[in-house]
Design a protein around this motif. Sequence first.
Motif, PDB file in Angstrom:
ATOM      1  N   GLU A 187     -18.432 -16.207 -49.297  1.00  0.00           N
ATOM      2  CA  GLU A 187     -16.975 -16.498 -49.656  1.00  0.00           C
ATOM      3  C   GLU A 187     -16.816 -16.419 -50.930  1.00  0.00           C
ATOM      4  O   GLU A 187     -15.845 -16.028 -51.432  1.00  0.00           O
ATOM      5  CB  GLU A 187     -16.743 -17.485 -49.248  1.00  0.00           C
ATOM      6  CG  GLU A 187     -16.832 -17.462 -47.498  1.00  0.00           C
ATOM      7  CD  GLU A 187     -17.117 -18.978 -46.679  1.00  0.00           C
ATOM      8  OE1 GLU A 187     -17.162 -18.887 -45.576  1.00  0.00           O
ATOM      9  OE2 GLU A 187     -17.475 -19.986 -47.209  1.00  0.00           O
TER      10      GLU A 187
ATOM     11  N   PHE B 164     -10.375 -17.242 -44.467  1.00  0.00           N
ATOM     12  CA  PHE B 164     -11.704 -16.622 -43.958  1.00  0.00           C
ATOM     13  C   PHE B 164     -12.870 -17.397 -43.663  1.00  0.00           C
ATOM     14  O   PHE B 164     -13.590 -17.209 -42.645  1.00  0.00           O
ATOM     15  CB  PHE B 164     -12.062 -15.608 -45.167  1.00  0.00           C
ATOM     16  CG  PHE B 164     -13.082 -14.855 -44.966  1.00  0.00           C
ATOM     17  CD1 PHE B 164     -12.954 -13.700 -44.283  1.00  0.00           C
ATOM     18  CD2 PHE B 164     -14.136 -15.009 -45.657  1.00  0.00           C
ATOM     19  CE1 PHE B 164     -14.226 -12.860 -44.033  1.00  0.00           C
ATOM     20  CE2 PHE B 164     -15.433 -13.921 -45.624  1.00  0.00           C
ATOM     21  CZ  PHE B 164     -15.262 -13.023 -44.794  1.00  0.00           C
TER      22      PHE B 164
ATOM     23  N   ARG C 236     -14.818 -17.212 -40.169  1.00  0.00           N
ATOM     24  CA  ARG C 236     -16.153 -17.049 -39.803  1.00  0.00           C
ATOM     25  C   ARG C 236     -17.062 -18.016 -39.309  1.00  0.00           C
ATOM     26  O   ARG C 236     -18.066 -17.687 -38.507  1.00  0.00           O
ATOM     27  CB  ARG C 236     -16.644 -16.971 -41.133  1.00  0.00           C
ATOM     28  CG  ARG C 236     -16.272 -15.762 -42.256  1.00  0.00           C
ATOM     29  CD  ARG C 236     -17.162 -15.697 -43.392  1.00  0.00           C
ATOM     30  NE  ARG C 236     -18.415 -15.360 -43.288  1.00  0.00           N
ATOM     31  CZ  ARG C 236     -19.364 -15.836 -44.116  1.00  0.00           C
ATOM     32  NH1 ARG C 236     -18.936 -16.705 -45.048  1.00  0.00           N
ATOM     33  NH2 ARG C 236     -20.607 -15.568 -43.814  1.00  0.00           N
TER      34      ARG C 236
ATOM     35  N   GLU D  42     -10.104 -10.848 -39.865  1.00  0.00           N
ATOM     36  CA  GLU D  42     -11.310 -10.558 -38.798  1.00  0.00           C
ATOM     37  C   GLU D  42     -12.081  -9.204 -39.137  1.00  0.00           C
ATOM     38  O   GLU D  42     -13.243  -9.237 -39.048  1.00  0.00           O
ATOM     39  CB  GLU D  42     -10.764 -10.778 -37.471  1.00  0.00           C
ATOM     40  CG  GLU D  42     -10.487 -12.369 -37.059  1.00  0.00           C
ATOM     41  CD  GLU D  42      -9.822 -12.357 -35.919  1.00  0.00           C
ATOM     42  OE1 GLU D  42      -9.178 -11.464 -35.401  1.00  0.00           O
ATOM     43  OE2 GLU D  42     -10.213 -13.339 -35.069  1.00  0.00           O
TER      44      GLU D  42
ATOM     45  N   ASP E   9     -14.511  -9.584 -42.064  1.00  0.00           N
ATOM     46  CA  ASP E   9     -15.644 -10.459 -41.591  1.00  0.00           C
ATOM     47  C   ASP E   9     -16.671  -9.408 -40.680  1.00  0.00           C
ATOM     48  O   ASP E   9     -17.606  -9.239 -40.805  1.00  0.00           O
ATOM     49  CB  ASP E   9     -15.191 -11.431 -40.527  1.00  0.00           C
ATOM     50  CG  ASP E   9     -16.561 -12.359 -40.258  1.00  0.00           C
ATOM     51  OD1 ASP E   9     -17.314 -12.396 -41.139  1.00  0.00           O
ATOM     52  OD2 ASP E   9     -16.538 -12.936 -39.179  1.00  0.00           O
TER      53      ASP E   9
ATOM     54  N   TYR F 122     -20.207  -8.196 -41.537  1.00  0.00           N
ATOM     55  CA  TYR F 122     -21.289  -8.137 -40.532  1.00  0.00           C
ATOM     56  C   TYR F 122     -22.108  -7.068 -40.253  1.00  0.00           C
ATOM     57  O   TYR F 122     -23.283  -6.779 -40.221  1.00  0.00           O
ATOM     58  CB  TYR F 122     -20.736  -9.027 -39.107  1.00  0.00           C
ATOM     59  CG  TYR F 122     -21.847  -9.031 -38.024  1.00  0.00           C
ATOM     60  CD1 TYR F 122     -22.806  -9.994 -38.065  1.00  0.00           C
ATOM     61  CD2 TYR F 122     -21.581  -8.093 -36.755  1.00  0.00           C
ATOM     62  CE1 TYR F 122     -23.550 -10.037 -37.014  1.00  0.00           C
ATOM     63  CE2 TYR F 122     -22.534  -8.055 -35.862  1.00  0.00           C
ATOM     64  CZ  TYR F 122     -23.729  -9.200 -35.914  1.00  0.00           C
ATOM     65  OH  TYR F 122     -24.346  -9.405 -34.970  1.00  0.00           O
TER      66      TYR F 122
ATOM     67  N   THR G  86     -23.722 -10.405 -44.116  1.00  0.00           N
ATOM     68  CA  THR G  86     -23.391 -11.725 -43.697  1.00  0.00           C
ATOM     69  C   THR G  86     -24.615 -12.598 -43.120  1.00  0.00           C
ATOM     70  O   THR G  86     -25.634 -11.918 -42.587  1.00  0.00           O
ATOM     71  CB  THR G  86     -22.129 -12.161 -42.984  1.00  0.00           C
ATOM     72  OG1 THR G  86     -22.380 -11.601 -41.799  1.00  0.00           O
ATOM     73  CG2 THR G  86     -20.943 -11.754 -43.688  1.00  0.00           C
TER      74      THR G  86
END
Length: 144
Positions: free
Chosen positions: A15, A100, A104, A132, A135, A139, A144
């Motif tokens: 973040e 955010f 998550r 999203e 994220d 991922y 992450t």
Amino acid sequence: MRDTDLRAYGFDGTELALLALCRRLFEAVSNGRPASWTAARAAATEFYGCGLAEPVLNATLEAVDAMRRLRSTAFNYRKDGCSCCRNRITPEERLFISAFHNLRRGKRSRAYVKSMLLVEGQEPAALLVALEMLDYTLYELGLT
């Protein structure tokens, strides 16, 4: 509301890197100078590496654009390149990163509220989808 110390919010490394990149994008979008876009691209490369920078930069820009389209007032941000500003966070930045952060962690209601406040009471669905996707991009790239 005044700027506050960034460390007060418990944001993780992902973040904080996103905030730093967003600050470069906020600057690039607000002044439109090619050097600002180059700085944003360089920051993405520094944070995520050469092969991963472009998809992260694109997903981040989508989230920033979604937020900007929904707001009617200026977005206040700090410059990441300034050593005295780097550890402070504006209320608008806090809402963006908090949305955010909560997404998550599966806290969709909190993310919704933060997003709605950020976009000044507008329906935040477009922003939430963009966050999203950001994220998901992080991922899928193993970031992450």
